[in-house]
Design an enzyme around this catalytic site. Structure first.
Site, PDB file in Angstrom:
ATOM      1  N   LYS B  75      19.768  69.373  64.939  1.00 47.94           N
ATOM      2  CA  LYS B  75      20.457  68.696  63.845  1.00 47.94           C
ATOM      3  C   LYS B  75      19.545  67.576  63.330  1.00 47.94           C
ATOM      4  CE  LYS B  75      25.013  66.528  62.994  1.00 47.94           C
ATOM      5  NZ  LYS B  75      26.289  66.172  63.643  1.00 47.94           N
ATOM      6  N   SER B 150      30.385  67.847  61.342  1.00 45.71           N
ATOM      7  CA  SER B 150      29.176  67.592  60.596  1.00 45.71           C
ATOM      8  C   SER B 150      27.980  68.446  61.001  1.00 45.71           C
ATOM      9  CB  SER B 150      28.807  66.117  60.738  1.00 45.71           C
ATOM     10  OG  SER B 150      28.448  65.829  62.087  1.00 45.71           O
ATOM     11  N   SER B 174      32.323  67.261  65.785  1.00 45.02           N
ATOM     12  CA  SER B 174      31.245  67.744  64.927  1.00 45.02           C
ATOM     13  C   SER B 174      30.403  68.883  65.487  1.00 45.02           C
ATOM     14  CB  SER B 174      30.319  66.586  64.547  1.00 45.02           C
ATOM     15  OG  SER B 174      30.885  65.843  63.489  1.00 45.02           O
TER      16      SER B 174
END
Lengths: 498, 486
Positions: B75, B150, B174
């Site tokens: 990420k 996210s 997330s």
């Protein structure tokens, strides 16, 4: 200094109340949350890393040594230790704090409720002592032509920031509003400095900013319990400026109140040049720091046993040592003050006394001769070659009249710069006194024989004539003759010759 | 890559061919990335350098390299030295960290190859990846839909077959929510299990890095590589990493242990989704587990507490982006003072959701509001943890849906932040309590994957993954793939 004084008739009507916030940079090897060196005076922004620059993704790791030093200071200042304490974030935007929050302690400081004694019976309370990270250092500059020069806050064209100081461990020591005179504030910081220096946890150099002081000052009518509106005084860069700034602020506040005005709660800066405090910002613009617990650091937990372990390792503090020396050795105030200037003096003193020397004499020699030598030769006692054993030996030679007090001064200088044992230095310099009548008598007889006229004068009752003879003996023996013995032997010999 | 990670790494080691899996991975990226937009960067020169280094290590042969040649995606809030780390924000659009996150150091040691950095909601704030400053990521199952967030990019790259595993971060769900939306397995470890050093902070007391993969065993293997104490993260735990993580297949089955289902789930799901969830419960029962409904208080309050605490911490963590050091200065240097510069930079460089949360957090921490909001939220947090820990004394795990529904359409909830926040209702508890939780595929609803969540005791990752393994052994849900996967 301000030349306008408050109306003298009203002088006694007002009482000043002072509380101090003192910041002390801890003298650790590395910073509080990273492994950057903690050093003063390096090139700007060379002692920095991603952690103390607050780069995204970095996290603090606590320097345990800083906590140890904090505990030491706290216990030396009589503080209680919070069994459970934590760090908090103090949030405010300013370019010299890299993360725009400062990691500090808010509602659960590690240490609270301490005290400091200014003089017997005069004790100032310490509200709390907490640990926090120092900020970077901003230098505000203004353009004068093409040159950048230091400027006043708010009037600058450029601000340079040095992050070398960012993350340096800092103790904040907050006093109770217990002081009533500027002189007491001076004494408080002076005594506080003495304790911190004594513990060896900071160098406390106000000119370098490793000790900084802000004062909260208010006045109230004498006898009133309620506190007056306070102002916070900053920019005091020496002990003297602390005293002068507070006194000037007292006079200002009384003037304002007596002329029917009211005190505005604000931050004021001490201006050394004009000798007055100048308004910097009022409290209406004050920050809301939005404190909350620092989530990146675990809380601090200290058991009673751990606190006791700190106490066990605490050195004897200056005040206690002074009291002990006065009681145990019969020293006077000046002597004990001198012996507690730094911890080493006391060690040296006690080691010398342990050789059998007279404590009063040792103290006298240290405060006079050794202090003078140290200044003249720019060498501290600790760095000199003089040892307690050699000083003790010298004092014993003097006590037994084998060395004259004056000669002793020459001997100790050699011991100070070159070392060695006192006896050999005395002999090398030929300073051993002629102290036996058997050694002296032939020499004296010779002098008497050579100076019949002087002898005659003495006999006629001119006492001064004896001094002339003593002088001649001293010249003959290069000062090695014991003066007292010489006198009495001369009188004896002249008496015999009548 | 049609095999488990352990076998895949072994094949790389046996063949000595470092790019055995990386090559097809890059091809798959090139084939679909134009449409899916999962990645914010994919530095091919760097991949070549990493492969060269791996080749040397393979020749030396002295290391175990449990992830030899496994292509991986991080990420974009996980710092990699020399690679852009944008957090999906214009504010960090040009930020290149001079250090690695601890997790990337560990994955590198294990032999993994970084092939790209995943898109995300800006600063990890969001549940759809629509808050990225660099475009929307599409759900590989249906490009009209969001991948969740996210960590939407991290879930989509595994689902679309770019890579067999990725790392995400989980502050309120997330990792788990996008794992559910994209039909993959994702784990949020116990707080402190994985070092956060190098993870750009959103809410420090809630953030945790974790793996996303196609099944329990692969998830365990990646977690095993990244878990453990790190002196650079004072909140990381010294609890030893259990050996079973490295080889989950050998962990003893937990059959016949008890699983709790909070009663409140019945009130929070629509009828058809509730029916689906009950099917999952039946599947567990058929496997021999005892599934019982329990009263678990504070689930609704937990969402409110979360949306007080997370923004409060975020408002402080994001304060450093002040225009002095990060982002661009929209007006050059033409500002009256520092405050104007900061205001202009933050106004223009932060997206809407980030600004919303900074304002929320600033407000709740303000003098006069602190007790009513932040302090009360902390009390809920303590009560919630006590309730969970107490339930977990009697049960191996707590089972819930991961989300109230499947992936929603792009744009469907962007203008309704509260509806967006509600999709976190099942996931935020794990962050507030610090407990580990995973999401695994539990079938489909109208062609879209659904997930269920298993939440367990502190440091019970092995148990949770074992439950997941046993479920996946008996069911096929985790084997469904979107069309783009091949």
């Amino acid at each position: 200094m301000s030349t306008i004084a408050a109306n003298p008739e009203n002088q006694t009507k007002w009482e000043m109340v002072i509380g101090l916030e003192v910041h002390v940079e801890l003298h650790t090897e590395t910073k509080l949350f990273c492994s950057c060196p903690n050093k003063f005076g390096a090139e700007p922004n060379t002692l920095v890393c991603p952690v103390c620059l607050g780069l995204p993704g970095t996290l603090p790791s606590l320097n345990r040594r800083a906590v140890e030093l904090h505990l030491k200071a706290a216990r030396a200042l009589g503080c209680q230790i919070q069994e459970f304490s934590k760090f908090d974030r103090k949030n405010y935007f300013y370019p010299d704090i890299p993360k725009n929050f400062q990691t500090s302690q808010y509602d659960l400081p590690l240490a609270y409720k301490g005290w400091l004694e200014l003089s017997p019976g005069r004790v100032i309370g310490i509200t709390r002592i907490h640990l926090e990270e120092d900020t970077g250092k901003s230098t505000h500059l203004a353009l004068a032509g093409n040159e950048l020069q230091p400027s006043r806050l708010g009037k600058s064209d450029r601000t340079h920031i040095d992050y070398n100081r960012a993350g340096v461990p800092l103790l904040e020591i907050v006093s109770e509003p217990d002081m009533r005179e500027a002189e007491e504030a001076y004494q408080y910081v002076d005594k506080l400095r003495e304790v911190i220096l004594w513990l060896g946890i900071s160098d406390c150099k106000m000119e370098q900013g490793s000790l900084r002081c802000d004062a909260n000052v208010s006045v109230r009518p004498l006898g009133q319990r309620e506190l007056g509106t306070k102002t916070e005084i900053k920019n005091m860069n020496s002990l003297r400026s602390i005293r002068d700034a507070i006194e000037s602020e007292r006079v200002r506040q009384i003037q304002v109140l007596e002329s029917g005005g009211r005190i505005v709660q604000e931050t004021r800066g001490w201006d050394e040049g004009s000798g007055t405090t100048i308004s910097m910002r009022s409290k209406e613009e004050a920050q809301d720091y939005r404190y909350f617990p620092e989530p990146d650091l675990p809380s601090l937990v200290f058991s009673k046993e751990e606190v006791k372990a700190v106490d066990d390792l605490l050195p004897e503090l200056p005040a206690a040592r002074r009291e002990r020396y006065q009681k145990a050795f019969g020293l006077d105030t000046d002597a004990v003050e001198y012996l507690t200037i730094e911890p080493f003096f006391g060690q040296f003193f006690e080691s010398t006394v342990a050789t059998g020397a007279d404590p009063v004499e040792v103290a006298k020699w240290m405060a006079n001769t050794l202090s003078r030598l140290s200044n003249e030769l720019e060498t501290s006692l600790q760095d000199s070659k003089l040892t307690p054993v050699s000083l003790g030996e010298l004092l014993s030679l003097i006590a037994s009249d084998e060395v004259g007090a004056k000669s002793g001064q020459k001997v100790v200088e050699v011991l100070f710069t070159e070392g060695g044992d006192a006896g050999s230095v005395v002999d090398k310099l030929g300073l051993r006194q002629l102290s036996s009548p058997a050694q002296l008598k032939p020499i004296l007889q010779e002098i008497l024989n050579e100076n019949p006229a002087v002898v005659a004068e003495f006999k006629e009752g001119k006492g001064k004539a004896l001094n002339v003879l003593v002088g001649k003996v001293m010249k003959q023996t290069k000062g090695a003759a014991n003066p007292g013995l010489t006198r009495s032997l001369l009188e004896e010999l002249i008496g015999e010759s009548i | 890559m049609s095999t488990d990670l352990k076998t895949a790494a072994q094949r790389v080691k046996d063949s000595g061919q470092a790019d055995l899996w990386v090559k097809p991975s890059l091809e798959q990226i090139d084939r679909h990335e134009g449409r899916l937009n999962c990645l914010l960067s994919s530095d091919r020169n760097d991949v070549t350098r990493q492969l060269e280094s791996l080749e040397r290590r393979l020749k030396d042969g002295g290391e175990s390299l449990p992830l030899a040649g496994v292509p991986i995606v991080l990420k974009d809030n996980i710092c990699v030295e020399g690679q852009p780390t944008t957090c999906g924000s214009k504010m960090l659009g040009n930020f290149v960290p001079p250090y690695n996150a601890t997790v990337w150091n560990k994955l590198q040691e294990a032999g993994a190859i970084l092939v790209g950095k995943a898109n995300m909601d800006e600063f990890a704030m969001g549940s759809s990846t629509e808050n990225s400053a660099f475009g929307i990521t599409r759900n590989p199952w249906d490009t009209e839909r969001v991948p969740g967030g996210s960590s939407g990019g991290s879930a989509a790259v595994v689902s679309a077959g770019y890579v067999p595993a990725a790392l995400g971060s989980d502050t309120g769900g997330s990792i788990r929510q996008p794992a559910a939306f994209c039909g993959v397995t994702g784990l949020k470890p116990t707080y402190g299990r994985v070092s956060r050093f190098g993870l750009v902070a959103f809410a420090s007391s809630l953030d945790q890095i974790g793996p996303l993969a196609l099944n329990a065993e692969d998830t365990a293997l990646v977690l095993n590589c990244i878990a453990g104490y790190d002196p650079l993260d004072a909140t990381s735990s010294e609890e030893p990493v259990p050996a079973d993580l490295a080889d989950l297949a050998k962990a003893p089955s937990l059959e016949s242990s008890k699983i709790a289902v909070p009663k409140i789930v019945n009130e929070l799901l629509s009828a058809d989704l509730l029916e689906h969830f009950h099917k999952t419960i039946e599947e567990f029962r058929e496997l021999g587990f005892q599934v019982e409904e329990v009263d678990l208080p504070y689930m609704e309050e937990s969402l409110s507490a979360y949306y007080v605490i997370a923004p409060a911490e975020a408002s402080s963590n994001l304060a450093r982006y002040d225009g002095v050091r990060y982002g661009q200065r929209p007006g050059g240097l033409d500002y009256e003072n520092i405050s104007e510069l900061t205001t202009a930079t933050r106004s223009q460089m932060f997206g809407k959701e980030v600004k919303r949360r900074i304002m929320l957090g600033t407000y709740t921490l303000s003098a006069g509001y602190y007790d009513a909001y932040y302090n009360r939220a902390q009390k809920v947090r303590t009560a919630l943890r006590n309730a969970y820990v107490s339930t977990l004394r009697d049960y191996q795990a707590i089972l819930t849906p991961t989300t109230p529904g499947p992936a929603f359409k792009v744009g469907e909830k962007v203008d309704d932040p509260v509806a967006m926040y509600l999709s976190d209702i099942f996931t935020v508890s794990a962050n507030l309590t610090g407990l580990p939780a995973l999401s695994m595929p539990s079938g489909a609803h109208q062609g879209l994957p659904l997930g269920v969540q298993l939440l367990g005791k502190p440091f019970s990752e092995v148990s949770l993954l074992t439950l997941c393994r046993d479920y996946q052994k008996a069911t096929q849900h985790h084997l469904s793939r979107p069309a783009v996967y091949s």
